[in-house]
Design a protein around this motif. Structure first.
Motif, PDB file in Angstrom:
ATOM      1  N   ASP A 168       0.831  -1.213   0.000  1.00  0.00           N
ATOM      2  CA  ASP A 168       0.000   0.000   0.000  1.00  0.00           C
ATOM      3  C   ASP A 168       0.864   1.262   0.000  1.00  0.00           C
ATOM      4  O   ASP A 168       0.560   2.233  -0.690  1.00  0.00           O
ATOM      5  N   LEU A 203       2.509   1.638  -3.468  1.00  0.00           N
ATOM      6  CA  LEU A 203       1.559   2.146  -4.449  1.00  0.00           C
ATOM      7  C   LEU A 203       1.342   3.650  -4.268  1.00  0.00           C
ATOM      8  O   LEU A 203       1.285   4.395  -5.249  1.00  0.00           O
ATOM      9  N   ARG A 204       1.266   4.088  -3.037  1.00  0.00           N
ATOM     10  CA  ARG A 204       1.107   5.526  -2.773  1.00  0.00           C
ATOM     11  C   ARG A 204       2.312   6.306  -3.298  1.00  0.00           C
ATOM     12  O   ARG A 204       2.168   7.341  -3.937  1.00  0.00           O
ATOM     13  N   GLN A 220       4.372   5.374  -5.665  1.00  0.00           N
ATOM     14  CA  GLN A 220       4.351   5.290  -7.118  1.00  0.00           C
ATOM     15  C   GLN A 220       3.404   6.321  -7.723  1.00  0.00           C
ATOM     16  O   GLN A 220       3.758   7.012  -8.680  1.00  0.00           O
ATOM     17  N   LYS A 221       2.228   6.469  -7.148  1.00  0.00           N
ATOM     18  CA  LYS A 221       1.258   7.433  -7.674  1.00  0.00           C
ATOM     19  C   LYS A 221       1.749   8.868  -7.495  1.00  0.00           C
ATOM     20  O   LYS A 221       1.554   9.710  -8.370  1.00  0.00           O
ATOM     21  N   ILE A 222       2.380   9.161  -6.367  1.00  0.00           N
ATOM     22  CA  ILE A 222       2.923  10.511  -6.144  1.00  0.00           C
ATOM     23  C   ILE A 222       3.983  10.816  -7.188  1.00  0.00           C
ATOM     24  O   ILE A 222       3.989  11.894  -7.799  1.00  0.00           O
ATOM     25  N   GLN A 271       4.360   9.461 -10.181  1.00  0.00           N
ATOM     26  CA  GLN A 271       3.749   9.575 -11.498  1.00  0.00           C
ATOM     27  C   GLN A 271       2.991  10.898 -11.662  1.00  0.00           C
ATOM     28  O   GLN A 271       3.023  11.499 -12.729  1.00  0.00           O
ATOM     29  N   ASP A 272       2.339  11.339 -10.615  1.00  0.00           N
ATOM     30  CA  ASP A 272       1.542  12.561 -10.695  1.00  0.00           C
ATOM     31  C   ASP A 272       2.372  13.836 -10.596  1.00  0.00           C
ATOM     32  O   ASP A 272       1.986  14.867 -11.142  1.00  0.00           O
ATOM     33  N   CYS A 302       4.558  10.602   2.686  1.00  0.00           N
ATOM     34  CA  CYS A 302       4.620   9.179   2.328  1.00  0.00           C
ATOM     35  C   CYS A 302       5.817   8.500   2.988  1.00  0.00           C
ATOM     36  O   CYS A 302       5.707   7.373   3.478  1.00  0.00           O
TER      37      CYS A 302
END
Length: 166
Positions: A28, A31-32, A34-36, A38-39, A60
């Motif tokens: 989890d 994934l958090r 990774q999204k940060i 990418q964004d 994070c």
């Protein structure tokens, strides 16, 4: 030679995660992160997205304090290995985000929409970064220290290869 304290710190780090009893699964948190990334640190970047990314990555990174490891063994412990890999990825992501936010130019794979030109006068230097432990932020609340060193533009041997400008 390295001091014995380095070995002690490495073992303490491993044991801290091996006995971690928080509320979050490693996957989890990964994934958090990774999204940060990418964004907020994608190919085309802006000051706003990078600044937000720095704040979100700091938050994070703190989540490593709330990881839960189910397997406490030392043999074939994929849960522990996954968490140690996350710590390594997280430290690299922290330095990537912080150094990208500070660099006010575009160069190579680092493309800033708000600074579209390469700026050799101010940015012909290497970025160095150090990440503090996830439970030891600086007095400003951050975890990354950034410094720079000059680019060496000379070759070791002019007979073998003459230097060329960037």
């Amino acid at each position: 030679p390295l001091s014995n304290s380095v070995t002690d710190e490495a073992i303490a780090n491993l044991d801290q995660f091996r006995h971690a009893n928080g509320t979050l699964q490693t996957s989890d948190v990964r994934l958090r992160m990774q999204k940060i990334m990418q964004d907020h640190a994608a190919v085309f970047r802006t000051q706003d997205s990078l600044a937000q990314g720095c704040e979100k990555m700091n938050e994070c990174y703190k989540l490593l304090n709330d990881i839960k490891i189910a397997d406490r063994s030392l043999v074939w412990n994929t849960d522990l290995i996954e968490t140690m890999e996350l710590q390594n990825l997280m430290m690299n992501a922290m330095i990537t985000m912080q150094s990208a936010e500070r660099r006010k130019e575009s160069r190579g794979a680092h493309a800033r929409e708000d600074f579209q030109e390469r700026d050799d006068e101010n940015w012909m230097k290497h970025t160095l970064g150090w990440v503090r432990r996830h439970d030891q932020p600086s007095t400003t609340g951050g975890f990354v220290d950034i410094d720079y060193r000059p680019v060496i533009s000379e070759t070791l041997s002019n007979a073998e290869q003459t230097p060329f400008p960037p």
